[in-house]
Design a protein around this motif. Sequence first.
Motif, PDB file in Angstrom:
ATOM      1  N   SER A   4       0.919  -1.220   0.000  1.00  0.00           N
ATOM      2  CA  SER A   4       0.078   0.071   0.188  1.00  0.00           C
ATOM      3  C   SER A   4       0.848   1.328   0.140  1.00  0.00           C
ATOM      4  O   SER A   4       1.925   1.124   0.636  1.00  0.00           O
ATOM      5  CB  SER A   4      -0.971  -0.021   1.199  1.00  0.00           C
ATOM      6  OG  SER A   4      -1.475   1.188   1.363  1.00  0.00           O
ATOM      7  N   VAL A  21      -8.183  -3.977  -4.754  1.00  0.00           N
ATOM      8  CA  VAL A  21      -8.741  -4.225  -3.406  1.00  0.00           C
ATOM      9  C   VAL A  21      -9.860  -3.764  -2.925  1.00  0.00           C
ATOM     10  O   VAL A  21     -10.083  -2.504  -3.185  1.00  0.00           O
ATOM     11  CB  VAL A  21      -7.597  -3.610  -2.278  1.00  0.00           C
ATOM     12  CG1 VAL A  21      -8.043  -3.785  -0.888  1.00  0.00           C
ATOM     13  CG2 VAL A  21      -6.238  -4.179  -2.539  1.00  0.00           C
ATOM     14  N   ASP A  22     -10.739  -4.455  -2.771  1.00  0.00           N
ATOM     15  CA  ASP A  22     -12.377  -4.179  -2.311  1.00  0.00           C
ATOM     16  C   ASP A  22     -12.296  -3.764  -0.937  1.00  0.00           C
ATOM     17  O   ASP A  22     -12.243  -4.792  -0.134  1.00  0.00           O
ATOM     18  CB  ASP A  22     -13.101  -5.132  -2.697  1.00  0.00           C
ATOM     19  CG  ASP A  22     -14.774  -5.105  -2.654  1.00  0.00           C
ATOM     20  OD1 ASP A  22     -14.837  -3.815  -2.490  1.00  0.00           O
ATOM     21  OD2 ASP A  22     -15.379  -5.760  -2.649  1.00  0.00           O
ATOM     22  N   ARG A  23     -12.486  -2.584  -0.495  1.00  0.00           N
ATOM     23  CA  ARG A  23     -12.770  -2.104   1.197  1.00  0.00           C
ATOM     24  C   ARG A  23     -14.435  -2.421   1.154  1.00  0.00           C
ATOM     25  O   ARG A  23     -14.687  -1.113   0.856  1.00  0.00           O
ATOM     26  CB  ARG A  23     -12.021  -0.840   1.197  1.00  0.00           C
ATOM     27  CG  ARG A  23     -10.599  -0.919   1.266  1.00  0.00           C
ATOM     28  CD  ARG A  23      -9.846   0.368   1.251  1.00  0.00           C
ATOM     29  NE  ARG A  23     -10.237   1.264   2.301  1.00  0.00           N
ATOM     30  CZ  ARG A  23      -9.927   1.538   3.483  1.00  0.00           C
ATOM     31  NH1 ARG A  23      -8.611   0.480   3.702  1.00  0.00           N
ATOM     32  NH2 ARG A  23     -10.502   2.175   4.326  1.00  0.00           N
ATOM     33  N   ARG A  24     -14.856  -3.024   2.010  1.00  0.00           N
ATOM     34  CA  ARG A  24     -16.283  -2.951   2.507  1.00  0.00           C
ATOM     35  C   ARG A  24     -16.307  -2.576   4.095  1.00  0.00           C
ATOM     36  O   ARG A  24     -15.703  -3.177   4.747  1.00  0.00           O
ATOM     37  CB  ARG A  24     -16.798  -4.295   2.156  1.00  0.00           C
ATOM     38  CG  ARG A  24     -16.667  -4.862   0.694  1.00  0.00           C
ATOM     39  CD  ARG A  24     -17.641  -5.927   0.469  1.00  0.00           C
ATOM     40  NE  ARG A  24     -17.292  -6.439  -0.723  1.00  0.00           N
ATOM     41  CZ  ARG A  24     -17.570  -7.722  -1.319  1.00  0.00           C
ATOM     42  NH1 ARG A  24     -18.262  -8.637  -0.343  1.00  0.00           N
ATOM     43  NH2 ARG A  24     -17.044  -8.190  -2.640  1.00  0.00           N
ATOM     44  N   ASP A  25     -17.629  -2.067   4.208  1.00  0.00           N
ATOM     45  CA  ASP A  25     -18.005  -1.671   5.411  1.00  0.00           C
ATOM     46  C   ASP A  25     -18.845  -3.061   5.929  1.00  0.00           C
ATOM     47  O   ASP A  25     -19.741  -3.316   5.158  1.00  0.00           O
ATOM     48  CB  ASP A  25     -18.827  -0.530   5.477  1.00  0.00           C
ATOM     49  CG  ASP A  25     -17.995   0.807   5.654  1.00  0.00           C
ATOM     50  OD1 ASP A  25     -16.803   0.551   6.018  1.00  0.00           O
ATOM     51  OD2 ASP A  25     -18.435   1.728   5.262  1.00  0.00           O
ATOM     52  N   THR A  32     -14.104  -1.797   8.430  1.00  0.00           N
ATOM     53  CA  THR A  32     -13.860  -1.947   7.127  1.00  0.00           C
ATOM     54  C   THR A  32     -12.961  -3.369   6.927  1.00  0.00           C
ATOM     55  O   THR A  32     -11.978  -3.350   7.768  1.00  0.00           O
ATOM     56  CB  THR A  32     -13.268  -0.800   6.748  1.00  0.00           C
ATOM     57  OG1 THR A  32     -14.024   0.316   7.064  1.00  0.00           O
ATOM     58  CG2 THR A  32     -13.027  -0.762   5.339  1.00  0.00           C
ATOM     59  N   ALA A  39     -10.845  -5.306   4.247  1.00  0.00           N
ATOM     60  CA  ALA A  39     -10.309  -5.093   2.710  1.00  0.00           C
ATOM     61  C   ALA A  39     -10.101  -6.534   2.172  1.00  0.00           C
ATOM     62  O   ALA A  39      -9.789  -7.541   2.887  1.00  0.00           O
ATOM     63  CB  ALA A  39      -8.854  -4.500   2.888  1.00  0.00           C
ATOM     64  N   HIS A  61      -9.006  -8.991  -1.289  1.00  0.00           N
ATOM     65  CA  HIS A  61      -8.385  -8.989  -2.516  1.00  0.00           C
ATOM     66  C   HIS A  61      -8.663 -10.451  -3.079  1.00  0.00           C
ATOM     67  O   HIS A  61      -7.987 -11.487  -2.446  1.00  0.00           O
ATOM     68  CB  HIS A  61      -6.829  -8.728  -2.288  1.00  0.00           C
ATOM     69  CG  HIS A  61      -6.108  -9.005  -3.811  1.00  0.00           C
ATOM     70  ND1 HIS A  61      -6.354  -8.351  -4.573  1.00  0.00           N
ATOM     71  CD2 HIS A  61      -5.200  -9.958  -3.915  1.00  0.00           C
ATOM     72  CE1 HIS A  61      -5.410  -8.549  -5.767  1.00  0.00           C
ATOM     73  NE2 HIS A  61      -4.619  -9.699  -5.186  1.00  0.00           N
ATOM     74  N   TYR A  83      -6.862  -7.386   5.737  1.00  0.00           N
ATOM     75  CA  TYR A  83      -7.065  -6.681   6.994  1.00  0.00           C
ATOM     76  C   TYR A  83      -8.396  -6.188   7.371  1.00  0.00           C
ATOM     77  O   TYR A  83      -9.181  -6.063   6.588  1.00  0.00           O
ATOM     78  CB  TYR A  83      -5.824  -5.732   6.996  1.00  0.00           C
ATOM     79  CG  TYR A  83      -6.091  -4.475   5.967  1.00  0.00           C
ATOM     80  CD1 TYR A  83      -6.939  -3.417   6.502  1.00  0.00           C
ATOM     81  CD2 TYR A  83      -5.528  -4.441   4.854  1.00  0.00           C
ATOM     82  CE1 TYR A  83      -7.256  -2.308   5.526  1.00  0.00           C
ATOM     83  CE2 TYR A  83      -5.751  -3.312   3.916  1.00  0.00           C
ATOM     84  CZ  TYR A  83      -6.556  -2.341   4.249  1.00  0.00           C
ATOM     85  OH  TYR A  83      -6.731  -1.589   3.551  1.00  0.00           O
ATOM     86  N   GLU A 130      -9.933  -3.016   9.398  1.00  0.00           N
ATOM     87  CA  GLU A 130      -9.792  -1.696   9.941  1.00  0.00           C
ATOM     88  C   GLU A 130     -10.658  -1.159  10.580  1.00  0.00           C
ATOM     89  O   GLU A 130     -12.125  -1.105  10.303  1.00  0.00           O
ATOM     90  CB  GLU A 130      -9.440  -0.838   8.622  1.00  0.00           C
ATOM     91  CG  GLU A 130      -8.961   0.573   8.763  1.00  0.00           C
ATOM     92  CD  GLU A 130      -8.384   1.281   7.599  1.00  0.00           C
ATOM     93  OE1 GLU A 130      -9.466   1.944   7.132  1.00  0.00           O
ATOM     94  OE2 GLU A 130      -7.379   1.177   7.177  1.00  0.00           O
TER      95      GLU A 130
END
Length: 187
Positions: free
Chosen positions: A21, A65-69, A112, A114, A116, A122, A124
């Motif tokens: 990152s 990278v798909d960051r989802r809540d 959140t 992440a 892939h 990870y 967050e």
Amino acid sequence: MATSNDLKNGMVLNIEGQLWSVIEFQHVKPGKGPAFVRSKLRNVLSGKVVDKTFNAGVKVETANVDRRDMQYLYNDGSGYVFMDTTNYDQITVPSETVGDAANFMLENQMATVALHEGNPLYVELPASVVLEITYTEPGLQGDRSTGGTKPATLETGYQIQVPLFIENNTRVKVDTRTGDYLGRVSE
């Protein structure tokens, strides 16, 4: 694929099969010689930070990278189960991937995640969370004005240092990055 000129903070690169990152970057155009991009990269899985220099215009492979809540549901013994609130899909994130975030997670809390290629990278949390003190020793009368601290156990089972005036069942704000006490929260 992108070029080194397209780098942005938070972008994830695939370098030699590892995901990195971008923490910070700087385009440098020296008086002599070709331009280049100086960057600081963090390994997504291990957290290791390295400095890397790219020549200007060099192609770099970006990772999607798909960051989802997601909502944290429960710990099933083998990992932590999260639910995507948009489509109600549930995924299990291994304990190693969650890491220290587990010390500050309560059931039904938002985080959140992440991903892939469907694999969790990870978890967050917000910068701070509000948790309740379940046990701490009583403070001594007269010690309230000094800057001393004492250990206190949060409702997640994690132990932090709090000022002497904090009592049991007090709700406190805790920094999720360092585990530091930030203050009392009044209802």
